[in-house]
Design a protein around this motif. Structure first.
Motif, short mmCIF file in Angstrom:
data_model
loop_
_atom_site.label_atom_id
_atom_site.label_comp_id
_atom_site.label_asym_id
_atom_site.label_seq_id
_atom_site.Cartn_x
_atom_site.Cartn_y
_atom_site.Cartn_z
N UNK A 70 -13.68 6.10 2.07
CA UNK A 70 -13.84 6.86 0.82
C UNK A 70 -12.53 7.47 0.34
N UNK A 71 -11.50 7.44 1.19
CA UNK A 71 -10.22 8.05 0.81
C UNK A 71 -9.50 7.16 -0.19
N UNK A 72 -8.81 7.74 -1.16
CA UNK A 72 -8.03 6.93 -2.11
C UNK A 72 -6.81 6.34 -1.41
N UNK A 73 -6.65 5.03 -1.49
CA UNK A 73 -5.54 4.35 -0.81
C UNK A 73 -4.49 3.81 -1.77
N UNK A 103 -5.49 -6.74 7.65
CA UNK A 103 -4.41 -7.71 7.74
C UNK A 103 -3.44 -7.60 6.58
N UNK A 104 -3.96 -7.39 5.38
CA UNK A 104 -3.09 -7.20 4.21
C UNK A 104 -2.25 -5.94 4.36
N UNK A 105 -2.85 -4.88 4.89
CA UNK A 105 -2.11 -3.63 5.07
C UNK A 105 -1.00 -3.80 6.10
N UNK A 106 -1.30 -4.45 7.23
CA UNK A 106 -0.28 -4.70 8.24
C UNK A 106 0.84 -5.55 7.66
N UNK A 156 3.55 5.36 4.87
CA UNK A 156 2.53 4.76 4.01
C UNK A 156 1.70 3.75 4.79
N UNK A 157 2.34 2.96 5.66
CA UNK A 157 1.59 1.98 6.44
C UNK A 157 0.64 2.61 7.44
N UNK A 158 1.11 3.65 8.15
CA UNK A 158 0.25 4.32 9.12
C UNK A 158 -0.94 4.99 8.45
N UNK A 159 -0.70 5.65 7.33
CA UNK A 159 -1.79 6.31 6.60
C UNK A 159 -2.78 5.29 6.07
#
Length: 354
Positions: free
Chosen positions: A300-303, A222-225, A287-290
């Protein structure tokens, strides 16, 4: 009173300009698909000794222009690299029969690349064994293992891909609505932020709770969206505050016609013509899609990079809103005896208050 009849020259100009706009949209949305090629796909080869070296050489032979090959010490290390999105796949040469690792969560296009790679390696592997006297029907099959599969609720990843475009449109809707309907720099800022919170909640309820497109922590999703939507909305509001209604067009063009086609939402950024795949990750749609893909399937991926890009665009929007606010206050006259923050402006367009 009847309106005067439009001149034929104006009719022709309007028709040509409208067709040109359609052409720009067609170009923007078809160019990535038409020009994309599979190149520089990061892959690792594991194993020591002659078998691994021969396999790495085979990769250079059968697909030298397709892959960027590096080495990993073990299968576990290869899996960890895939889970962190440092590479998109791996070829395991630790055993007598090679194995190809992939992650369908990277998208169908990426999975197909490694399925095709396994078929190419299978042909070379069969030739080698047959040269050693092994019968063709006794040649083992190279397995393709999906180490980060898509959820059963979105088995082809089409939902996650499709979700990226509504977020861009959502950012534009919020930016346009706040720009046209809300006055006051603080009120606009609060309106944009509140809009992002509500959209984030709605998208998570639908995309994760209902359809199962998003995975992982719903709060982070939700924060990312919300951050993706607000990054577009805030920029549009900021540009409108600074230069007026044309700012809406500037923000919409940047988000829809520039950022969305090179976002990498539909295919890995490595497939896009260089350097546009990398450039797209510095714009809100990319950036949002990734970020959403990483949060859903690659924890585990760096965001941090995606979060930082979205935060930077939000900060830029706030800065533009502030500059527009003070610019209007500076150019519009006030009644004598009133403080800069009070009273009514004598000009038709009021300065934006707080």
């Amino acid at each position: 009173m009847n309106r005067p009849v439009t001149r034929w020259s104006r009719v022709a100009v309007v028709s040509v300009l409208a067709a040109a706009v359609v052409g720009v949209f067609v170009l923007a949305f078809t160019w990535p698909s038409v020009t994309s090629t599979v190149h520089a796909v990061p892959v690792v080869v594991t194993g020591e000794g002659a078998a691994a070296e021969a396999l790495a050489q085979q990769l250079d032979t059968v697909a030298s222009a397709t892959f960027d090959v590096s080495r990993a010490s073990s299968r576990e290390d290869a899996v960890a690299l895939i889970e962190s999105r440092a590479v998109l796949g791996a070829v395991i040469a630790d055993e007598s029969v090679p194995e190809v690792l992939t992650a369908s969560a990277n998208g169908v296009a990426a999975s197909q690349v490694f399925t095709q790679l396994a078929a190419q390696l299978q042909g070379v592997f069969a030739q080698q064994l047959e040269a050693q006297g092994v019968a063709a029907d006794a040649v083992p099959t190279i397995e393709v293992t999906d180490v980060v599969p898509l959820a059963a609720t979105d088995a082809r990843g089409s939902g996650l891909t499709a979700l990226a475009f509504p977020l861009v449109i959502g950012g534009m809707i919020g930016g346009i609505a706040v720009s046209l309907l809300v006055a006051g720099v603080w009120r606009r800022l609060v309106g944009v932020l509140a809009y992002g919170v509500v959209v984030g909640a709605v998208v998570v309820v639908i995309g994760q709770g209902w359809f199962g497109i998003l995975q992982g922590n719903p709060v982070l999703n939700g924060l990312a969206v919300g951050a993706a939507v607000v990054s577009v909305s805030a920029f549009i509001v900021g540009m409108t505050s600074l230069i007026g209604p044309p700012g809406i067009a500037v923000g919409a063009v940047l988000a829809m016609l520039v950022g969305n086609p090179i976002s990498g939402a539909a295919q890995p950024v490595q497939f896009l013509p260089a350097p546009w795949g990398a450039v797209g990750q510095f714009l809100p749609p990319g950036a949002g899609a990734t970020l959403l893909r990483d949060l859903s399937y690659f924890p585990a991926a760096p965001t941090w990079a995606a979060w930082l890009v979205l935060a930077a665009w939000i900060a830029l929007g706030v800065l533009l809103m502030t500059l527009g606010h003070f610019r209007r206050r500076a150019v519009l006259p006030r009644h004598d005896g009133l403080e800069p923050g009070g009273g009514r402006a004598s000009a038709p367009m009021p300065a934006e208050g707080s």
